[in-house]
Design an enzyme around this catalytic site. Structure first.
Site, PDB file in Angstrom:
ATOM      1  N   PRO A 225       0.789  -1.234   0.000  1.00  0.00           N
ATOM      2  CA  PRO A 225       0.000   0.000   0.000  1.00  0.00           C
ATOM      3  C   PRO A 225       0.827   1.293   0.000  1.00  0.00           C
ATOM      4  O   PRO A 225       0.265   2.365  -0.067  1.00  0.00           O
ATOM      5  CB  PRO A 225      -0.800  -0.115   1.292  1.00  0.00           C
ATOM      6  CG  PRO A 225       0.049  -0.976   2.179  1.00  0.00           C
ATOM      7  CD  PRO A 225       0.767  -1.926   1.299  1.00  0.00           C
ATOM      8  N   ASP A 248       3.036   1.659 -11.750  1.00  0.00           N
ATOM      9  CA  ASP A 248       1.791   2.433 -11.792  1.00  0.00           C
ATOM     10  C   ASP A 248       1.899   3.737 -11.011  1.00  0.00           C
ATOM     11  O   ASP A 248       2.820   3.943 -10.249  1.00  0.00           O
ATOM     12  CB  ASP A 248       0.655   1.613 -11.160  1.00  0.00           C
ATOM     13  CG  ASP A 248       0.237   0.482 -12.065  1.00  0.00           C
ATOM     14  OD1 ASP A 248       0.404   0.614 -13.279  1.00  0.00           O
ATOM     15  OD2 ASP A 248      -0.262  -0.528 -11.533  1.00  0.00           O
ATOM     16  N   LYS A 270       1.692   7.990 -16.087  1.00  0.00           N
ATOM     17  CA  LYS A 270       2.068   9.390 -16.239  1.00  0.00           C
ATOM     18  C   LYS A 270       1.092  10.170 -17.112  1.00  0.00           C
ATOM     19  O   LYS A 270       0.531   9.640 -18.048  1.00  0.00           O
ATOM     20  CB  LYS A 270       3.458   9.452 -16.865  1.00  0.00           C
ATOM     21  CG  LYS A 270       4.276  10.570 -16.307  1.00  0.00           C
ATOM     22  CD  LYS A 270       5.749  10.401 -16.449  1.00  0.00           C
ATOM     23  CE  LYS A 270       6.336  10.484 -17.809  1.00  0.00           C
ATOM     24  NZ  LYS A 270       7.775  10.315 -17.774  1.00  0.00           N
ATOM     25  N   GLY A 302      -0.358  -2.482  -3.943  1.00  0.00           N
ATOM     26  CA  GLY A 302      -1.065  -3.473  -3.140  1.00  0.00           C
ATOM     27  C   GLY A 302      -0.679  -4.879  -3.539  1.00  0.00           C
ATOM     28  O   GLY A 302       0.505  -5.216  -3.638  1.00  0.00           O
ATOM     29  N   ASP A 303      -1.685  -5.700  -3.809  1.00  0.00           N
ATOM     30  CA  ASP A 303      -1.441  -7.040  -4.316  1.00  0.00           C
ATOM     31  C   ASP A 303      -1.801  -7.026  -5.800  1.00  0.00           C
ATOM     32  O   ASP A 303      -2.850  -6.516  -6.187  1.00  0.00           O
ATOM     33  CB  ASP A 303      -2.324  -8.039  -3.558  1.00  0.00           C
ATOM     34  CG  ASP A 303      -2.027  -9.453  -4.020  1.00  0.00           C
ATOM     35  OD1 ASP A 303      -1.142 -10.080  -3.430  1.00  0.00           O
ATOM     36  OD2 ASP A 303      -2.654  -9.914  -4.987  1.00  0.00           O
ATOM     37  N   ALA A 332      -4.533  -3.164  -0.207  1.00  0.00           N
ATOM     38  CA  ALA A 332      -4.950  -1.963   0.529  1.00  0.00           C
ATOM     39  C   ALA A 332      -5.902  -2.300   1.673  1.00  0.00           C
ATOM     40  O   ALA A 332      -5.819  -1.713   2.756  1.00  0.00           O
ATOM     41  CB  ALA A 332      -5.599  -0.971  -0.434  1.00  0.00           C
ATOM     42  N   MET A 383     -11.555   1.810  -4.997  1.00  0.00           N
ATOM     43  CA  MET A 383     -11.983   2.816  -5.980  1.00  0.00           C
ATOM     44  C   MET A 383     -13.419   3.253  -5.684  1.00  0.00           C
ATOM     45  O   MET A 383     -14.253   3.332  -6.572  1.00  0.00           O
ATOM     46  CB  MET A 383     -11.881   2.240  -7.397  1.00  0.00           C
ATOM     47  CG  MET A 383     -10.439   1.940  -7.772  1.00  0.00           C
ATOM     48  SD  MET A 383     -10.263   1.020  -9.298  1.00  0.00           S
ATOM     49  CE  MET A 383     -10.489  -0.665  -8.739  1.00  0.00           C
ATOM     50  N   ALA A 412      -3.574   4.587   3.206  1.00  0.00           N
ATOM     51  CA  ALA A 412      -3.267   3.594   4.246  1.00  0.00           C
ATOM     52  C   ALA A 412      -1.786   3.255   4.250  1.00  0.00           C
ATOM     53  O   ALA A 412      -1.178   3.107   3.189  1.00  0.00           O
ATOM     54  CB  ALA A 412      -4.090   2.328   4.005  1.00  0.00           C
TER      55      ALA A 412
HETATM   56  N1  SAH Z   1      -4.002  -3.870  -6.355  1.00  0.00           N
HETATM   57  C1  SAH Z   1      -4.325  -2.828  -5.424  1.00  0.00           C
HETATM   58  C2  SAH Z   1      -5.628  -2.134  -5.756  1.00  0.00           C
HETATM   59  C3  SAH Z   1      -5.583  -1.367  -7.030  1.00  0.00           C
HETATM   60  S1  SAH Z   1      -7.076  -0.535  -7.311  1.00  0.00           S
HETATM   61  C4  SAH Z   1      -4.355  -3.395  -4.013  1.00  0.00           C
HETATM   62  O1  SAH Z   1      -4.293  -4.607  -3.856  1.00  0.00           O
HETATM   63  O2  SAH Z   1      -4.394  -2.626  -3.057  1.00  0.00           O
HETATM   64  C5  SAH Z   1      -6.725   1.075  -6.664  1.00  0.00           C
HETATM   65  C6  SAH Z   1      -7.503   1.314  -5.402  1.00  0.00           C
HETATM   66  O3  SAH Z   1      -6.883   0.672  -4.320  1.00  0.00           O
HETATM   67  C7  SAH Z   1      -7.601   2.760  -4.992  1.00  0.00           C
HETATM   68  O4  SAH Z   1      -8.616   3.441  -5.663  1.00  0.00           O
HETATM   69  C8  SAH Z   1      -7.908   2.643  -3.513  1.00  0.00           C
HETATM   70  O5  SAH Z   1      -9.257   2.342  -3.305  1.00  0.00           O
HETATM   71  C9  SAH Z   1      -7.100   1.412  -3.151  1.00  0.00           C
HETATM   72  N2  SAH Z   1      -5.796   1.759  -2.577  1.00  0.00           N
HETATM   73  C10 SAH Z   1      -4.581   1.532  -3.105  1.00  0.00           C
HETATM   74  N3  SAH Z   1      -3.607   1.959  -2.267  1.00  0.00           N
HETATM   75  C11 SAH Z   1      -4.232   2.464  -1.182  1.00  0.00           C
HETATM   76  C12 SAH Z   1      -3.787   3.052   0.030  1.00  0.00           C
HETATM   77  N4  SAH Z   1      -2.504   3.206   0.312  1.00  0.00           N
HETATM   78  N5  SAH Z   1      -4.729   3.451   0.905  1.00  0.00           N
HETATM   79  C13 SAH Z   1      -6.033   3.294   0.657  1.00  0.00           C
HETATM   80  N6  SAH Z   1      -6.502   2.760  -0.468  1.00  0.00           N
HETATM   81  C14 SAH Z   1      -5.623   2.347  -1.376  1.00  0.00           C
END
Ligand code: SAH
Length: 471
Positions: A225, A248, A270, A302-303, A332, A383, A412
């Protein structure tokens, strides 16, 4: 094209200029970049020209030009800013066999001086045949900005290295090596000083030679995250070995800094590519580098397996016959739930949890709202900022208890993390009013543990139990 651009070798040649004022000064500043022998004829020379003469940078002769003065000169500049005198000196130089330029007189000049971008030995000459000097200046300014100032030094060092680089097969492998040097590894090494460039070149060559014999590989890596300490050891290792990192928009700067220094970093989130790079272009980039033998890290926030369009990328990679593997990361929802001291599932409350997306390619995403509206359900919405009102409406429509907790966790795990605790009844306009700018995760059915005491609906014994648990 009336004027044909060439680069004149001035080494050991004479360049003669007549004049001692502003026009002469401007031309001399350019001419002194060359290794030519410069002679200036001026009755009244500017002090600066006298100083250059004293420093041995040019030779000043304080009289008007006479026949024979431009003998053997390659170029002559008439820069007296006096029509009659310029005509006279130009005629002398012409008779002496020099190519003649009369400053600000295109029609009577045999050659003109272009606008120059100087990254010696890389030189860019811009000419408009006098039609649009403003345009030439704008192009020059644009190029000055785009070409790293270190380019000249890099070219000089690169020139000596050409023989060594011939160890790479002719064509694409050699081209890739030089591109990597001039636009990636070279400028990076220069930031540590000129002496760092040669070792960087050696490393880069070893690297590219190895790529030729090695098969490419793509690692789809979850970057977590944002907090670099939440990277897995495998993610760190992959970044450490990467030739190319394709990342990304949500990947934090601290994490990008962990990539191997020589790695080519490609930002596919970008603005320059438009709001975001189209998925097909990302697929092509991953495949292109994989096929070249590079160790590619496709870094996703995230993952990688959660709302990351991973399957499309895997399909492109397998279709091209490139090997891949996936390194899981902390999603996240896991980071966000940790930040509010809760767990995603809880005995007796919810035995399942849903990961939802607020919107998909077609707009607001539809889900089983009826099931979600049941007491005790927990959902983590990705999202979900733009769709908050839509989600609120759907849940209310299906009879959710309006006091069901809703928590937004923005950024987060990052230093600027923010938690917004509310209820379904008030999730909007609370969210809009808070104006969160970063990525945010929405929890339905979870409140921050510390905030539980403020929710009156919870029966006292249960609340006491929860507070006890918290300590
Ligand atoms: N693959 C990512 C998600 C990608 S979709 C994962 O596993 O976390 C992108 C969304 O993830 C964002 O719109 C938000 O809702 C969430 N997100 C990603 N990073 C975040 C963070 N640090 N804090 C809160 N939400 C986050």
């Amino acid at each position: 094209m009336n004027h044909f651009p060439i680069f004149l070798n001035t080494a050991g040649r004479r360049i003669v200029l007549s004049g001692g004022g502003d026009a002469a000064l401007a031309k001399l500043r350019l001419l002194m970049k060359t290794t030519a022998h410069i002679t200036v004829f001026a009755v009244h020379a500017d002090d600066q020209i006298k100083a250059w003469d004293a420093d041995g940078k040019l030779r000043l002769i304080d009289r008007a030009m006479e026949p024979g003065d431009a003998m053997c000169a390659a170029l002559f500049y008439a820069a007296d800013e006096d029509e009659a005198e310029d005509k006279r000196t130009a005629a002398i130089a012409h008779a002496d066999g020099a190519l003649v330029n009369i400053v600000d007189n295109l029609a009577d000049s045999q050659f003109i001086t272009p606008a120059i971008v100087d990254r010696d030995p890389v030189t860019v000459a811009i000419g408009t045949e006098g039609a649009a000097p403003v345009l030439a200046r704008a192009i020059k300014a644009d190029l000055e900005e785009r070409l790293p100032t270190s380019l000249g030094t890099l070219a000089r060092i690169g020139k000596v290295f050409r023989k060594a680089a011939d160890a790479l097969p002719f064509g694409r492998p050699r081209r890739d090596f030089w591109r990597d040097y001039y636009f990636n590894a070279g400028p990076k090494a220069m930031s540590d000083g000129e002496e760092a460039v040669q070792p960087a070149l050696d490393d880069l060559l070893a690297d590219h030679l190895m790529r030729e014999t090695r098969k490419g590989h793509v690692s789809f890596v979850g970057a977590g995250p944002g907090d670099p300490e939440l990277l897995t050891l495998k993610a760190r290792k992959a970044l450490d070995e990467a030739d190319v990192v394709i990342y990304d928009r949500l990947i934090s700067k601290e994490i990008l800094e962990l990539a191997r220094r020589e790695a080519t970093m490609i930002d596919v989130g970008k603005e320059a590519f438009g709001p975001s790079t189209p998925q097909e272009v990302i697929n092509e980039l991953i495949v292109e580098h994989g096929l070249k033998g590079a160790q590619v890290v496709r870094l996703k926030s995230g993952d990688a397996t959660v709302f990351g369009r991973l399957d499309e990328e895997i399909e492109a990679v397998t279709e091209a016959g490139v090997d891949y593997h996936i390194v899981p990361g902390i999603t996240a929802a896991s980071a966000a739930v940790a930040s509010i001291g809760q767990s995603l599932t809880r005995r007796g409350r919810n035995s399942s949890v849903r990961f939802l997306t607020g919107h998909d390619t077609r707009g607001f995403a539809d889900h089983d709202w009826k099931a979600l509206a049941q007491p005790g359900e927990v959902a983590a919405i990705y999202m979900g900022k733009k769709s908050a009102r839509f989600i609120q409406g759907r849940l209310m429509m299906h009879g959710i208890d309006p006091s069901t907790p809703v928590t937004f966790v923005e950024n987060a795990s990052r230093a600027d993390q923010q938690v917004l605790s509310t209820t379904v009844a008030e999730m909007e306009p609370t969210l809009t009013e808070a104006g969160l700018g970063g990525p945010a995760l929405t929890f339905i059915g979870l409140a921050p543990r510390a905030a539980l005491a403020a929710i009156p609906e919870i029966p006292l014994p249960q609340m006491q139990e929860q507070i006890q648990e918290a300590h």
